[in-house]
Design an enzyme around this catalytic site. Structure first.
Site, PDB file in Angstrom:
ATOM      1  N   THR A  46      -0.495  -0.475 -10.022  1.00  0.00           N
ATOM      2  CA  THR A  46       0.128   1.409  -9.919  1.00  0.00           C
ATOM      3  C   THR A  46       0.231   1.680 -11.941  1.00  0.00           C
ATOM      4  O   THR A  46      -0.871   2.675 -11.747  1.00  0.00           O
ATOM      5  CB  THR A  46       1.463   1.390  -9.892  1.00  0.00           C
TER       6      THR A  46
ATOM      7  N   THR B 243       4.631  -6.211 -26.097  1.00  0.00           N
ATOM      8  CA  THR B 243       4.999  -7.895 -26.220  1.00  0.00           C
ATOM      9  C   THR B 243       4.211  -7.952 -24.495  1.00  0.00           C
ATOM     10  O   THR B 243       4.958  -7.970 -23.585  1.00  0.00           O
ATOM     11  CB  THR B 243       6.497  -8.303 -26.056  1.00  0.00           C
TER      12      THR B 243
ATOM     13  N   CYS C 255       4.703   0.274   1.671  1.00  0.00           N
ATOM     14  CA  CYS C 255       5.397   1.161   0.890  1.00  0.00           C
ATOM     15  C   CYS C 255       6.133   1.446   2.213  1.00  0.00           C
ATOM     16  O   CYS C 255       7.407   2.798   1.604  1.00  0.00           O
ATOM     17  CB  CYS C 255       4.821   2.092  -0.518  1.00  0.00           C
TER      18      CYS C 255
HETATM   19  N1  PLP Z   1      -3.723   0.210  -4.814  1.00  0.00           N
HETATM   20  C1  PLP Z   1      -3.433  -0.866  -3.628  1.00  0.00           C
HETATM   21  C2  PLP Z   1      -4.872  -0.294  -3.222  1.00  0.00           C
HETATM   22  C3  PLP Z   1      -2.184  -1.159  -3.045  1.00  0.00           C
HETATM   23  O1  PLP Z   1      -2.760  -1.715  -1.840  1.00  0.00           O
HETATM   24  C4  PLP Z   1      -1.143  -1.221  -4.408  1.00  0.00           C
HETATM   25  C5  PLP Z   1      -0.231  -2.213  -3.930  1.00  0.00           C
HETATM   26  O2  PLP Z   1      -0.040  -2.252  -2.427  1.00  0.00           O
HETATM   27  C6  PLP Z   1      -1.447  -0.819  -5.376  1.00  0.00           C
HETATM   28  C7  PLP Z   1      -2.599  -0.249  -5.609  1.00  0.00           C
HETATM   29  C8  PLP Z   1      -0.037  -0.779  -6.419  1.00  0.00           C
HETATM   30  O3  PLP Z   1      -0.712  -2.715  -6.828  1.00  0.00           O
HETATM   31  P1  PLP Z   1       1.235  -2.826  -7.239  1.00  0.00           P
HETATM   32  O4  PLP Z   1       1.679  -3.715  -6.496  1.00  0.00           O
HETATM   33  O5  PLP Z   1       0.610  -4.025  -9.124  1.00  0.00           O
HETATM   34  O6  PLP Z   1       1.900  -1.795  -8.256  1.00  0.00           O
END
Ligand code: PLP
Length: 393
Positions: free
Chosen positions: A72, A241, A329
């Site tokens: 993210t 850090t 999500c």
């Molecule tokens: N992008 C995609 C296609 C994802 O499936 C996800 C997580 O499900 C993310 C980004 C986000 O990754 P993170 O969980 O490391 O924030």
């Protein structure tokens, strides 16, 4: 108690043994990687080893890997008007994102709402390249940034990224590719894809949660506006850090994923074939969403008219099987997915979509247990829901 069957690898994968060792070893170190003494240098060495392994996974130079706290965060770092290249210092004026991107891309990073445009997808789950070319017609956008994922987290559909890159570059744009779900499952070479920026997340490839990376195609690509300013870590692009243990585990997972890519992909594909064959026998009316397109070898998203995903997930959970409804999500929420809506799937069918995603430790017996549970539940679930809607079963 019988063992649980975990088939939700697109939400997160278990730690690989190599990553767990790296995590534990690094957690025992005291040094701050910015310190010059031996303790600091030991921590720095772990980070640089990991940077090499992550770079190798996507065919990049280690200097072009920027560690972040997650996929993210890497997406938000990438999506800014303030990206400069050797030939273009003016801000990027528009962001184009495909309609099926992860919410962290769809939110548009640091672009203003009014500067963000959607690129539609086809019914097969692939981004519509003609619409992309049309949107980038020079009169409409002069310095575009475009974001197209390599594989979708819900359907597993692999996107025509190299073709999109050619269109984007011909229009003077830059291409960001979210490869979070693709890495470790299909080849993911930043040069071959034509990506300018590429996002990775550790926990999807067997690293720990809470580490990610944004990879640049070269040092020519510069961020004039880092997301987090402060101590100058990660070449001034991401202060704070470093999460040494998380990054060390990410490196170990990346090395293992790269070394075992072909073998693990073949393993997952064989099991997924078994799964889909079984599904067709038990529920001949089930639709595999995106099933006509090239997909990740580990993902099946299927729907059966009349079945509600939430009810099915709970029933499967009680049988010891963990799956999800589309994106992690949105599990727990009765919401139809933006991905399926973009593909033109009817809300009634979309609400029943179940995602079964496999990984390198999935076994044939896991698939058989899923199919046995599904056989037991499918009839009852669709009967129950027909009765709720007042339709004779
Ligand atoms: N992008 C995609 C296609 C994802 O499936 C996800 C997580 O499900 C993310 C980004 C986000 O990754 P993170 O969980 O490391 O924030």
């Amino acid at each position: 108690m019988t063992e649980r069957v975990y088939l939700d690898w697109n939400a997160t994968a278990p730690l690989r043994a190599e990553a767990q060792r790296a995590l534990q070893d690094a957690a025992g170190l005291v040094g701050n990687p910015s310190s010059v003494h031996a303790e600091g240098r030991a921590a720095r060495w772990l980070i640089e080893q990991a940077r090499e392994a992550v770079a190798a996974l996507v065919g990049a130079q280690p200097a072009d890997v920027i560690f972040t706290s997650s996929g993210t965060e890497a997406n938000v770092l990438a999506l800014t008007p303030a990206i400069e290249t050797a030939g273009e210092k003016r801000p990027r004026d528009r962001l184009f994102v495909s309609a099926i991107e992860h919410p962290s891309v769809r939110a548009g990073g640091r672009f203003l709402r009014g500067a963000i445009e959607d690129i539609p997808v086809e019914a097969d789950g692939r981004v519509n390249l003609a619409a992309l070319a049309e949107a980038l017609a020079p009169a409409k956008a002069s310095r575009p940034l475009v974001s197209v994922m390599l594989a979708n987290n819900e359907t597993g559909v692999v996107q025509p990224v190299a073709a999109a890159a050619a269109i984007v570059h011909a229009a003077g744009g830059l291409l960001h590719v979210d490869a979070v779900q693709a890495a470790g499952r299909i080849a993911c070479d930043i040069g071959a894809l034509g990506a300018d920026l590429l996002t990775l997340s550790a926990h999807k490839i067997g690293g720990a949660k809470g580490a990610g990376a944004l990879v640049r195609a070269g040092e020519d690509i510069h961020f004039a506006d880092p997301l987090i300013r402060g101590g100058g870590q990660e070449r001034g692009l991401r202060a704070g850090t470093e999460n040494v243990a998380g990054i060390a585990a990410f490196g170990a997972a990346a090395a293992a994923a790269r070394g075992q890519l072909a073998e693990e992909a073949a393993h997952m594909l064989a099991l997924r074939t078994l799964l889909e064959e079984g599904l067709r026998v038990i529920s001949p009316q089930a639709v595999i969403l995106g099933g006509a397109s090239e997909r990740l070898p580990n993902t099946t998203l299927f729907a059966l008219d009349g079945i509600k995903a939430e009810t099915a997930i709970i029933a499967l959970d009680l049988e010891g099987v963990a799956v999800s409804a589309g994106a992690a999500c949105s599990s727990g929420k009765v919401q139809s997915s933006h991905v399926l809506a973009a593909m033109g799937v009817s809300p009634a069918l979309g609400r029943g979509a179940l995602r079964v995603s496999l990984g390198w430790t999935t076994t044939q017996s896991d698939i058989e247990r899923f199919l046995n549970a599904w056989r037991k539940l499918a009839g009852a679930l669709s009967k129950g829901s027909k009765e709720q809607r007042g339709i004779a079963a």
